[in-house]
Design an enzyme around this catalytic site. Structure first.
Site, PDB file in Angstrom:
ATOM      1  CD  GLN A 289     -12.006  11.252  32.507  1.00  0.00           C
ATOM      2  OE1 GLN A 289     -11.726  10.076  32.350  1.00  0.00           O
ATOM      3  NE2 GLN A 289     -13.132  11.781  32.038  1.00  0.00           N
TER       4      GLN A 289
ATOM      5  CB  SER B  19     -21.385   3.859  29.143  1.00  0.00           C
ATOM      6  OG  SER B  19     -21.505   5.137  28.561  1.00  0.00           O
ATOM      7  NE  ARG B  20     -16.394   0.102  32.494  1.00  0.00           N
ATOM      8  CZ  ARG B  20     -15.499   1.023  32.145  1.00  0.00           C
ATOM      9  NH1 ARG B  20     -15.676   2.285  32.543  1.00  0.00           N
ATOM     10  NH2 ARG B  20     -14.435   0.710  31.427  1.00  0.00           N
TER      11      ARG B  20
ATOM     12  CG  HIS C 204     -22.375  10.642  27.472  1.00  0.00           C
ATOM     13  ND1 HIS C 204     -22.856   9.359  27.595  1.00  0.00           N
ATOM     14  CD2 HIS C 204     -21.059  10.583  27.790  1.00  0.00           C
ATOM     15  CE1 HIS C 204     -21.878   8.552  27.969  1.00  0.00           C
ATOM     16  NE2 HIS C 204     -20.769   9.270  28.102  1.00  0.00           N
TER      17      HIS C 204
ATOM     18  CD  GLN D  19     -19.813  16.829  41.153  1.00  0.00           C
ATOM     19  OE1 GLN D  19     -20.687  17.616  40.789  1.00  0.00           O
ATOM     20  NE2 GLN D  19     -19.747  16.372  42.401  1.00  0.00           N
TER      21      GLN D  19
END
Length: 355
Positions: free
Chosen positions: A190, A228-229, A49, A185
């Site tokens: 998405q 994040s996961r 991020h 990427q």
């Protein structure tokens, strides 16, 4: 003005919790003819991020980051309730970001120091005034679908995912009105789908050309794509099993470069995962559960799956030897954590991925 909600953690960056308060700030930026870069997140920030934030700081007068865990992109059985929420740490990381660069101002070179300008932190009711259910059949209100491009790859496993993504990102674009926006990427389908949506809906803020895709940021030791996961992973899973997906995609890339068929490339990738998992668990009392969701090769324009027998030379001949790129991507479960990753075979610049 920024929100004065006392429950918010301290932040040197102004926080806006409503569209109305943010738009007041945005009008001033319009009046001052300042460019606004935008990074959309669900929080639990990591260096992936932050790399997007830094790209924005380098290219824009102002930079806005949103934090919103979007219920519409989680199916009822998925991890909405347990998704990492780390707002104090997120704000701490964001406030520490800065760039120093030379800019041409009125015909003279000036050194400027840029830091993030605003955080958009809306509530669920602010973003979904009609309410929201994770069950699509119960949803009411306006939703966005990108027909024909959301059922492949990630959409095959998560059939309502891109409907939720397209809807929330459209709302965010309407609220933020960014000059430029930045996506990673790692979520290549998405990012490409959103660029198509921006073009189809004739959006000006951002335009399709100003939706930028930034290369995946990886762990310096394991090459695991940051996510994040990844917080769900145990130390053993993170260090030994999770990096296998990227290694498998590299095996597929090597097979493609060697002239193997698409089917042989996929087989090479899956075989590496199977062999690595067997080796990890051989004689170990702490077994690691690894399950492949998919490994696939797709056309980046249509997202259609490549034929089983096609090879690199045949694929490139479709466009007269112009090195047409291919998306080689995969998803797999490591314990309870679902990981995704991808490699672009060919010139990734043709997909608008920044260098």
């Amino acid at each position: 003005m920024a929100s004065s909600t006392s429950a918010l953690p301290p932040s040197s960056v102004p926080i806006f919790t409503t569209v109305a308060s943010y738009r007041e700030w945005r009008r001033k930026a319009f009046d001052e003819r300042k460019s606004v870069g935008f990074v959309a997140t669900m929080g639990a920030l990591h260096d992936g991020h932050l790399s997007l934030v830094r790209r924005s700081l380098e290219a824009n007068d102002l930079t806005v980051l949103s934090i919103f865990v979007n219920p519409a992109q989680f199916a009822p059985h998925e991890d909405l309730a347990t998704y990492p929420r780390t707002l104090p740490r997120d704000l701490e990381l964001l406030c520490a970001q800065s760039v120093s660069l030379d800019v041409d101002s009125s015909g003279r070179n000036e050194r400027v120091f840029r830091t993030p300008s605003a955080v958009f932190l809306p509530s669920v009711s602010e973003m979904y005034p009609a309410g929201i259910s994770q069950d699509v059949s119960e949803q009411k209100g306006t939703f966005i679908e990108v027909k024909g491009y959301g059922h492949q790859l990630e959409g095959r496993t998560r059939p309502t995912f891109f409907r939720g993504v397209a809807t929330i990102v459209t709302k965010l674009f309407n609220a933020i009105e960014p000059t430029r926006t930045y996506f990673g990427q790692k979520d290549i389908q998405q990012a490409l789908l959103l660029r198509r949506m921006v073009r189809d809906l004739l959006l000006s803020h951002p335009s399709p050309e100003s939706l930028h895709i930034v290369p995946t940021v990886r762990d310096a030791v394991t090459s695991l794509a940051l996510s994040s996961r990844n917080a769900y992973l145990t130390q053993r899973e993170r260090e030994l099993a999770a990096p296998t997906l990227y290694s498998a995609l590299q095996a597929g890339r090597e097979a493609w470069a060697a002239g193997r068929s698409k089917d042989e490339c996929i087989r090479a990738a899956c075989a590496l995962i199977a062999q690595t998992t067997e080796r990890l668990n051989l004689g170990s009392t702490e077994k690691v559960d690894v399950r492949v969701d998919y490994i696939e090769m797709n056309d980046p324009e249509s997202f259609d799956v490549l034929s089983q027998t096609i090879n690199r030379a045949e694929w490139e001949a479709v466009e007269e030897g112009q090195a047409r790129p291919v998306i080689l991507s995969g998803a797999m479960w490591v314990g309870r954590t679902r990981l995704i990753d991808n490699i672009i075979l060919g010139d990734q610049g043709k997909l608008g991925i920044m260098s």
